[in-house]
Design an enzyme around this catalytic site. Structure first.
Site, short mmCIF file in Angstrom:
data_model
loop_
_atom_site.label_atom_id
_atom_site.label_comp_id
_atom_site.label_asym_id
_atom_site.label_seq_id
_atom_site.Cartn_x
_atom_site.Cartn_y
_atom_site.Cartn_z
N SER A 1 33.86 44.62 39.02
CA SER A 1 33.43 45.21 37.94
C SER A 1 31.79 45.11 37.98
O SER A 1 31.12 44.36 38.52
CB SER A 1 33.72 44.55 36.34
OG SER A 1 35.07 44.92 36.18
N1 SAH Z 1 37.98 41.09 36.55
C1 SAH Z 1 37.82 42.03 37.80
C2 SAH Z 1 37.79 43.44 37.65
C3 SAH Z 1 38.99 43.84 38.46
S1 SAH Z 1 39.35 45.52 38.34
C4 SAH Z 1 36.30 41.60 38.26
O1 SAH Z 1 35.61 40.60 37.71
O2 SAH Z 1 35.88 42.44 39.03
C5 SAH Z 1 40.87 45.41 37.32
C6 SAH Z 1 42.29 44.70 37.88
O3 SAH Z 1 43.07 44.94 36.93
C7 SAH Z 1 42.60 44.98 39.30
O4 SAH Z 1 42.47 44.16 40.30
C8 SAH Z 1 44.02 45.52 38.89
O5 SAH Z 1 44.93 45.42 40.08
C9 SAH Z 1 44.34 44.79 37.78
N2 SAH Z 1 45.36 45.17 36.77
C10 SAH Z 1 45.96 46.49 36.62
N3 SAH Z 1 46.80 46.48 35.88
C11 SAH Z 1 47.27 45.19 35.45
C12 SAH Z 1 48.25 44.54 34.69
N4 SAH Z 1 49.06 45.26 34.05
N5 SAH Z 1 48.42 43.22 34.93
C13 SAH Z 1 47.39 42.45 35.32
N6 SAH Z 1 46.47 43.11 36.29
C14 SAH Z 1 46.34 44.45 36.29
#
Ligand code: SAH
Length: 239
Positions: free
Chosen positions: A74
């Site tokens: 993010s």
């Molecule tokens: N927190 C991260 C953002 C990652 S992007 C950061 O600090 O950069 C969002 C993430 O959510 C992705 O890795 C994706 O695989 C995950 N995701 C999507 N749907 C999900 C679900 N139902 N349960 C858990 N993770 C999920």
């Protein structure tokens, strides 16, 4: 300059950019400054350790970056405001949905007593858990699974931070697992059809949901955002 010093200088510049963007978006946020504890956490966590080696020189730019498996790390501004809105206290137990590379997890771990993070992609969950361990985040547990269901064994949570966009509604399990007095920060996509192409044709709002001591729920929209979709296996009849 040693690499350590150089990365630290870039990190300071990133924090300054994030603070400037917070001031620019004060009308939406309802405040012009981040909590100093959030600023300190952003200034401390080595973001370059969370991106693929080829992208490390871009790690401190104030934008999201690809991390593989169609996912992203993010944008620093977004991590900062979500953490700020979650108002994490030192004794808090925090649930994060969407570990990804673990960057937001590490920021939350600086501020909370315990962080529980759920990631649905096994190829991301394993390395994120190992990375957080290597960086000395001992107050973090990572689980691979569907975060739309929360983490009932570890509930209730004082704060829940969801880093992928739920479609149309806030998953009921997350509201159920929020402690009285708790805060849930979640992007919700109100577009007519579930997003197939992240960032296009989306109508997402970052929302803050609070549960008061009597269990009453209140919601407010904060600002428009662009997140990858929250996969909701539980809501998919084909699953
Ligand atoms: N927190 C991260 C953002 C990652 S992007 C950061 O600090 O950069 C969002 C993430 O959510 C992705 O890795 C994706 O695989 C995950 N995701 C999507 N749907 C999900 C679900 N139902 N349960 C858990 N993770 C999920």
């Amino acid at each position: 300059m040693t690499e350590g010093n150089e990365m630290q200088a870039r990190r300071q510049a990133m924090v300054a950019e994030v603070e400037a963007e917070v001031a620019d978006t004060r009308k939406w946020l309802g405040k012009r400054r981040l909590d100093p504890r959030v600023v300190a956490a952003m200034a401390k966590v080595p973001r370059h350790r969370f991106v693929p080696t080829v992208n490390q020189r871009h790690a401190y730019e104030n934008r999201p970056q690809p991390i593989g498996h169609g996912q992203t790390i993010s944008q620093p501004y977004m991590v900062a405001i979500m953490t700020d809105l979650a108002d994490i206290q030192p004794d808090d137990r925090v649930l994060e949905i969407g570990t990804g590379c673990g960057y937001q997890t590490a920021i939350l771990a600086e501020l909370a007593a315990q962080v529980f993070s759920v990631e649905i992609v096994p190829e991301l969950a394993g390395p994120a858990a190992a990375r957080l361990r290597d960086l000395g985040c001992t107050n973090v547990e990572v689980m691979c699974g569907d975060g739309a269901l929360g983490w009932s064994d570890r509930a209730p949570f004082d704060a829940i931070v969801v880093t992928a966009a739920a479609w149309q509604r806030i998953p009921p399990a997350l509201i159920a697992q929020l402690a009285p007095g708790g805060r849930l920060i979640i992007p919700v996509d109100r577009s007519a059809s579930a997003a197939r192409f992240p960032y296009l044709d989306q109508d997402q709002e970052l929302m803050v949901v609070t549960k008061d001591k009597e269990g009453r729920i209140a919601e407010r929209n904060v600002l428009p955002v662009a997140f990858v979709p929250l996969v909701e296996r539980s809501a998919d009849p084909a699953a």
